[in-house]
Motif scaffolding. Sequence first.
Motif, short mmCIF file in Angstrom:
data_model
loop_
_atom_site.label_atom_id
_atom_site.label_comp_id
_atom_site.label_asym_id
_atom_site.label_seq_id
_atom_site.Cartn_x
_atom_site.Cartn_y
_atom_site.Cartn_z
N GLY A 184 0.62 -1.08 0.09
CA GLY A 184 0.07 -0.26 -0.36
C GLY A 184 1.03 1.09 0.05
N ILE A 185 2.34 1.09 -0.37
CA ILE A 185 2.94 2.36 -0.47
C ILE A 185 2.96 2.29 -1.66
N ASN A 186 2.97 3.89 -2.19
CA ASN A 186 3.27 4.73 -3.01
C ASN A 186 4.60 4.89 -3.46
N VAL A 187 4.96 4.60 -4.85
CA VAL A 187 6.58 4.51 -5.26
C VAL A 187 7.01 5.99 -6.65
N HIS A 188 7.74 6.09 -6.32
CA HIS A 188 8.06 7.65 -7.15
C HIS A 188 9.87 7.60 -7.48
N ILE A 189 9.56 7.91 -8.57
CA ILE A 189 11.41 8.22 -9.05
C ILE A 189 11.55 9.51 -9.19
N LEU A 190 13.05 9.66 -8.40
CA LEU A 190 13.45 11.55 -8.36
C LEU A 190 14.52 11.12 -8.76
N SER A 191 14.87 12.14 -10.27
CA SER A 191 16.47 12.10 -11.50
C SER A 191 16.70 13.28 -11.36
N GLY A 192 17.76 13.75 -11.97
CA GLY A 192 17.98 14.72 -13.11
C GLY A 192 17.63 14.10 -13.75
N ASP A 193 18.23 12.86 -14.82
CA ASP A 193 17.92 12.78 -16.37
C ASP A 193 16.82 13.28 -16.34
N GLU A 194 16.90 13.81 -17.92
CA GLU A 194 15.26 13.63 -18.97
C GLU A 194 13.98 12.74 -18.53
N SER A 195 13.09 13.51 -18.24
CA SER A 195 11.60 12.75 -18.26
C SER A 195 11.86 11.52 -18.89
N SER A 196 12.32 11.62 -20.67
CA SER A 196 11.60 10.24 -21.25
C SER A 196 12.90 8.66 -20.64
N ASN A 197 13.74 9.18 -20.37
CA ASN A 197 14.79 7.78 -19.62
C ASN A 197 13.96 8.01 -18.79
N VAL A 198 13.71 8.27 -18.15
CA VAL A 198 13.17 8.10 -16.50
C VAL A 198 12.18 7.86 -16.65
N GLN A 199 11.07 7.98 -17.67
CA GLN A 199 9.48 7.30 -18.04
C GLN A 199 10.07 5.62 -18.27
N GLN A 200 10.97 5.58 -19.29
CA GLN A 200 11.06 4.54 -19.08
C GLN A 200 11.55 3.03 -18.52
N ILE A 201 12.17 3.48 -17.36
CA ILE A 201 12.59 3.05 -15.97
C ILE A 201 11.35 2.72 -15.37
N ALA A 202 10.77 4.15 -14.88
CA ALA A 202 9.56 3.77 -14.07
C ALA A 202 8.26 2.61 -15.12
N THR A 203 8.72 3.17 -16.51
CA THR A 203 7.75 2.13 -16.92
C THR A 203 7.74 0.11 -17.03
N GLN A 204 8.93 0.33 -17.32
CA GLN A 204 9.93 -1.09 -16.90
C GLN A 204 9.07 -1.72 -15.27
N LEU A 205 9.73 -0.75 -14.08
CA LEU A 205 9.88 -1.56 -13.20
C LEU A 205 8.08 -1.45 -12.39
N GLY A 206 6.80 -0.77 -13.42
CA GLY A 206 5.57 -0.50 -13.14
C GLY A 206 5.36 0.62 -11.90
N VAL A 207 5.95 1.58 -12.20
CA VAL A 207 5.86 2.61 -11.24
C VAL A 207 5.20 3.77 -11.85
N ASN A 208 4.34 4.65 -11.29
CA ASN A 208 3.06 5.26 -12.12
C ASN A 208 3.62 6.87 -12.32
#
Length: 208
Positions: A184-208
Amino acid sequence: VTCPCALSLATPVAITTGIGKFTEQSLLLNRTAALLNLSEISDVIFDKTGTLTTGRYRLVSLRNFSEKSDTDLLKIIAALESHSTHPIASAFVDNFDNRSTDKITEVAIFPAIGIAGKINDQLWQIGNSLVLRDAKCPVPLPKLNAGQLLLFLVFDNQCRAMLVLETEIRDTAKTTVDELKNSGINVHILSGDESSNVQQIATQLGVN
């Protein structure tokens, strides 16, 4: 009848033991109070590079748009990146010899963008798409896989090279994210990289 000494020792011993267990898992607590509040957390924020990914980058491809050889360009990049502490730097510094490159002066590091420096009074820049500014990449940008990123080498307001780097997602990252979400814990990613790169990692890990 209880001994007050035992009660007064119980909490610090429990906290010390907990911190020790965290250390065994390569987790560092900045404040011990965080350990007491773990049962109440609602959100967890992960850094991307070196946390969800291994942080070890390798060069996948280089498109050369200059008159210099690939070797000469890689030496220039390695010389620039030798002044950086970002994990990306190791992909060049550890693999390409920059000792034959003339000394770099007026080095400037731009967080979440890249690095710049002068060689023989000529300004070179390496970084993400933000270093391009008015310069344009002469070829269409490639589609990247999760864990990949684009770098651009700019000189004289022209894109001289486009590079693709790649890092791997940690084996335990997906399991960790799934366990937190199932709790029941919300997961987020914080990064200084470009959003498109971060979104790919998030999608693969199932992070909204």
